[in-house]
Scaffold this active site. Structure first.
Site, PDB file in Angstrom:
ATOM      1  N   LYS A   1       0.863  -1.189   0.000  1.00 38.49           N
ATOM      2  CA  LYS A   1       0.000   0.000   0.000  1.00 38.49           C
ATOM      3  C   LYS A   1       0.897   1.235   0.000  1.00 38.49           C
ATOM      4  O   LYS A   1       1.744   1.384   0.881  1.00 38.49           O
ATOM      5  CB  LYS A   1      -0.911  -0.010   1.234  1.00 38.49           C
ATOM      6  CG  LYS A   1      -1.902   1.159   1.246  1.00 38.49           C
ATOM      7  CD  LYS A   1      -3.015   0.920   2.242  1.00 38.49           C
ATOM      8  CE  LYS A   1      -3.930   2.139   2.356  1.00 38.49           C
ATOM      9  NZ  LYS A   1      -5.012   1.916   3.297  1.00 38.49           N
TER      10      LYS A   1
ATOM     11  N   GLY B   1      -1.104   7.670  -5.616  1.00 39.16           N
ATOM     12  CA  GLY B   1      -0.795   6.269  -5.310  1.00 39.16           C
ATOM     13  C   GLY B   1       0.160   6.081  -4.143  1.00 39.16           C
ATOM     14  O   GLY B   1       0.600   4.970  -3.867  1.00 39.16           O
TER      15      GLY B   1
ATOM     16  N   ARG C   1     -13.602  -7.041  -1.896  1.00 43.71           N
ATOM     17  CA  ARG C   1     -14.550  -6.200  -1.152  1.00 43.71           C
ATOM     18  C   ARG C   1     -15.953  -6.332  -1.742  1.00 43.71           C
ATOM     19  O   ARG C   1     -16.100  -6.788  -2.876  1.00 43.71           O
ATOM     20  CB  ARG C   1     -14.120  -4.725  -1.283  1.00 43.71           C
ATOM     21  CG  ARG C   1     -12.738  -4.460  -0.748  1.00 43.71           C
ATOM     22  CD  ARG C   1     -11.885  -3.714  -1.784  1.00 43.71           C
ATOM     23  NE  ARG C   1     -10.477  -3.702  -1.368  1.00 43.71           N
ATOM     24  CZ  ARG C   1      -9.996  -2.850  -0.486  1.00 43.71           C
ATOM     25  NH1 ARG C   1     -10.775  -1.924   0.020  1.00 43.71           N
ATOM     26  NH2 ARG C   1      -8.737  -2.912  -0.129  1.00 43.71           N
TER      27      ARG C   1
ATOM     28  N   ASP D   1     -16.781  -0.163  -0.519  1.00 42.61           N
ATOM     29  CA  ASP D   1     -15.485  -0.611  -1.039  1.00 42.61           C
ATOM     30  C   ASP D   1     -14.509  -0.896   0.107  1.00 42.61           C
ATOM     31  O   ASP D   1     -13.414  -1.391  -0.118  1.00 42.61           O
ATOM     32  CB  ASP D   1     -14.874   0.431  -1.982  1.00 42.61           C
ATOM     33  CG  ASP D   1     -14.823   1.811  -1.358  1.00 42.61           C
ATOM     34  OD1 ASP D   1     -15.873   2.292  -0.903  1.00 42.61           O
ATOM     35  OD2 ASP D   1     -13.732   2.400  -1.295  1.00 42.61           O
TER      36      ASP D   1
HETATM   37  P1  AMP Z   1     -10.579   4.823   0.878  1.00 44.95           P
HETATM   38  O1  AMP Z   1     -12.034   5.072   1.073  1.00 44.95           O
HETATM   39  O2  AMP Z   1      -9.681   5.756   1.623  1.00 44.95           O
HETATM   40  O3  AMP Z   1     -10.236   3.400   1.196  1.00 44.95           O
HETATM   41  O4  AMP Z   1     -10.204   5.076  -0.649  1.00 44.95           O
HETATM   42  C1  AMP Z   1     -11.145   5.357  -1.668  1.00 44.95           C
HETATM   43  C2  AMP Z   1     -10.507   5.227  -3.037  1.00 44.95           C
HETATM   44  O5  AMP Z   1      -9.499   6.218  -3.213  1.00 44.95           O
HETATM   45  C3  AMP Z   1      -9.838   3.893  -3.300  1.00 44.95           C
HETATM   46  O6  AMP Z   1     -10.066   3.565  -4.652  1.00 44.95           O
HETATM   47  C4  AMP Z   1      -8.385   4.200  -3.060  1.00 44.95           C
HETATM   48  O7  AMP Z   1      -7.531   3.330  -3.748  1.00 44.95           O
HETATM   49  C5  AMP Z   1      -8.265   5.616  -3.577  1.00 44.95           C
HETATM   50  N1  AMP Z   1      -7.149   6.374  -2.982  1.00 44.95           N
HETATM   51  C6  AMP Z   1      -7.053   6.823  -1.707  1.00 44.95           C
HETATM   52  N2  AMP Z   1      -5.881   7.477  -1.517  1.00 44.95           N
HETATM   53  C7  AMP Z   1      -5.205   7.437  -2.699  1.00 44.95           C
HETATM   54  C8  AMP Z   1      -3.938   7.921  -3.157  1.00 44.95           C
HETATM   55  N3  AMP Z   1      -3.106   8.595  -2.370  1.00 44.95           N
HETATM   56  N4  AMP Z   1      -3.601   7.661  -4.434  1.00 44.95           N
HETATM   57  C9  AMP Z   1      -4.422   6.985  -5.258  1.00 44.95           C
HETATM   58  N5  AMP Z   1      -5.618   6.511  -4.890  1.00 44.95           N
HETATM   59  C10 AMP Z   1      -6.015   6.728  -3.635  1.00 44.95           C
HETATM   60 MG    MG Z   2     -10.449   1.783   0.634  1.00 45.96          MG
END
Ligand code: AMP
Ligand code: MG
Length: 519
Positions: free
Chosen positions: A123, A136, A200, A273
């Protein structure tokens, strides 16, 4: 690292996106895209979990070696890895958000172990097709929080994804932590997460939303065979297999909610998710630990208005999320009644297990609704530390004399007026009376309580202290804390500072009381 044998069923048995690389795109008729981590400048190991390492057959020498650092920072690939990011969608704060996917998680592949297969996932290792507008990457602050809490939850006995390593990248990442227009550079980090599967609810939802029904069936069959083999064996007929599996997911999720309520964990972003098909806690973001017992508390600043993901509402939200999963599975079943019946049993299932859990928390042989509800009301009215209260209630033998523990648990002792004091005293007396009636003498009562009520939980302000030190390159506190959290139910000499209630300085400090999603 030769001991890691990869058997990548997910990528071998499910269809891949025909494009590779991290260019942003919507994908069709595929579950994942192949993508590699972005190498980092100068990785350094902050911590590794010997317990997670053991699952993978990795010893201490390996985990502190050069190759480990390279592999789990994303700088070196092993020959049999099959690197990929998966595609899922989800409801965020109640609204359908379309394609989301692994935006900053890259799966390395599944490793065969004695206990079954385990997917390894980095991650914060760089962009994927699902990174949308983001980078990312992950910062030290949020990575340390995820790392610590994953392993702490495991030791607490709560189903969770695991964490193998916490590695700094030697690079800086820009984040606007409070979303207030003040971005700053922070240390970057990568966590290696471990679970049998990171699937998920949102994976199923995405296929259903795209009306890719054939692939939805293939994927569901794959998940059942791979992760729920007992159900695959006993149900030949498709529909009955899907229903038995959905029932299992509902039961696991209900169990997970009971566990969160037991230890005082608030996830903070229970979007669909972020719910694991295995019923594990997944995606530690702006989570928090309940300090004073407040069912309305949410740790997530983004959720402060609506409080959708507050402590007391987690079971209801889990059920709402299961309803979304049921909707996604409908095309495979084409009947609403059996899905509704299963969903309906979630509440009964949860309630029964919650009652049993509350009886254990109070050291009672049988659940007593009146004494439990009166207590929860009192705790809410008196700003009492949940963890300290339940833990030290075990030592009370005499309702009149053994009340000193309360002073330790109250956040604002001066606000406990005579009426609240009298109510508490009366409750203690009644409670001890019920325990006695139920034949629970102090010894067995305390023993039951002390294996149900942890003493050491990863309190929010303790995480912040460990982060402050780690940001300055000092990992001693992180080290000590991680070892304390290995035995959360056992008092440990000299470790009282890891069991104390939140100090006043932390009441309103960011990272200690409220957390943003910025990570
Ligand atoms: P979360 O609800 O924080 O688990 O994330 C929601 C979405 O945003 C998921 O598809 C994650 O992969 C994406 N996401 C969160 N932070 C980043 C980041 N820094 N770079 C790319 N994608 C992100
Ligand atoms: Mg997430």
């Amino acid at each position: 690292m030769q001991s890691l044998i990869f058997d990548n069923a997910f990528t071998q048995r499910l269809p891949a996106d025909s494009h590779t690389g991290s260019e942003r795109r919507q994908i069709r008729n595929a579950l994942f895209s192949r993508v590699e981590p972005t190498p980092v400048v100068s990785p350094y190991l902050m911590h590794y979990s010997p317990h997670a390492a053991e699952l993978l057959g990795l010893d201490a020498a390996t985990c502190t070696g050069e190759e480990f650092l390279k592999v789990f920072s994303g700088n070196q690939l092993l020959p049999d890895m099959d690197l990929h990011a998966t595609c899922y969608g989800g409801h965020q704060f109640g609204n359908w958000a379309g394609q989301l996917g692994d935006g900053r998680a890259i799966n390395l592949g599944e490793v065969k172990t004695e206990g079954g297969h385990l997917m390894l996932q980095l991650k914060g290792a760089g962009e994927t097709p699902y990174s949308r507008t983001a980078d990312g990457l992950a910062v030290l602050r949020s990575s340390l929080r995820e790392y610590v809490c994953s392993e702490a939850m495991f030791h607490l006995g709560v189903p969770t994804t695991r964490a193998l390593s916490l590695i700094g990248t030697g690079e800086q990442v820009m984040r606007d932590m409070l979303y207030d227009g003040h971005p700053a550079l922070e240390h970057g980090a990568v966590v290696c997460r471990v679970s049998s599967s990171f699937v998920r609810f949102g994976h199923f939802q995405m296929l259903a939303a795209r009306q890719e029904t054939e692939l939805l069936a293939t994927f569901t069959n794959f998940v059942i065979e791979r992760e729920f083999p007992a159900i695959a064996k006993t149900h030949q007929d498709d529909k009955s297999r899907y229903l038995a599996w959905f029932d299992d997911v509902c039961q696991r999720t209900a169990k997970l909610m009971v566990e969160w309520m037991r230890v005082g964990f608030v996830h903070g972003v229970m979007n669909t998710d972020n719910l694991s098909i295995l019923g594990e806690t997944i995606d530690y973001g702006p989570y928090g630990w309940l300090e004073d017992f407040d069912p309305d508390w949410t740790p997530n600043t983004t959720d402060a208005g609506q409080r959708r993901y507050r402590y007391g509402q987690q079971p209801a939200i889990a059920q709402w999320n299961l309803l979304q999963l049921a909707n996604a599975l409908y095309p495979l079943i084409e009947e609403t009644k059996p899905l509704e019946d299963i969903l309906g049993s979630f509440a009964t299932h949860y309630e029964n297990q919650w009652q049993c859990m509350m009886a254990n928390k109070l050291g009672l042989a049988n659940f007593d609704a009146e004494i439990t509800n009166r207590l929860l009301k009192l705790l809410t009215e008196t700003e009492t530390d949940m963890t300290l209260f339940f833990r030290h209630l075990a030592d009370v033998k005499n309702a009149d004399t053994d009340t000193a523990f309360l002073q330790n648990a109250y956040y604002a002792p001066q606000t406990i007026n005579a009426d609240l004091q009298a109510q508490t005293q009366k409750w203690l007396g009644d409670y001890l009376g019920i325990a006695e009636q139920q034949g629970q003498s102090q010894g067995p009562r305390a023993a039951l309580m002390n294996r149900t009520n942890p003493l050491y939980v990863p309190r929010n302000y303790l995480a912040q202290l460990a982060i402050d030190d780690a940001d300055n390159g000092d990992f001693k506190r992180l080290n000590t804390w991680m070892s304390v959290l290995e035995r959360p139910y056992t008092w440990q000499e000299g470790m009282d500072e890891y069991a104390e209630r939140r100090p006043e300085w932390a009441r309103n400090r960011s990272g200690c009381s409220m957390l943003s999603c910025s990570s």
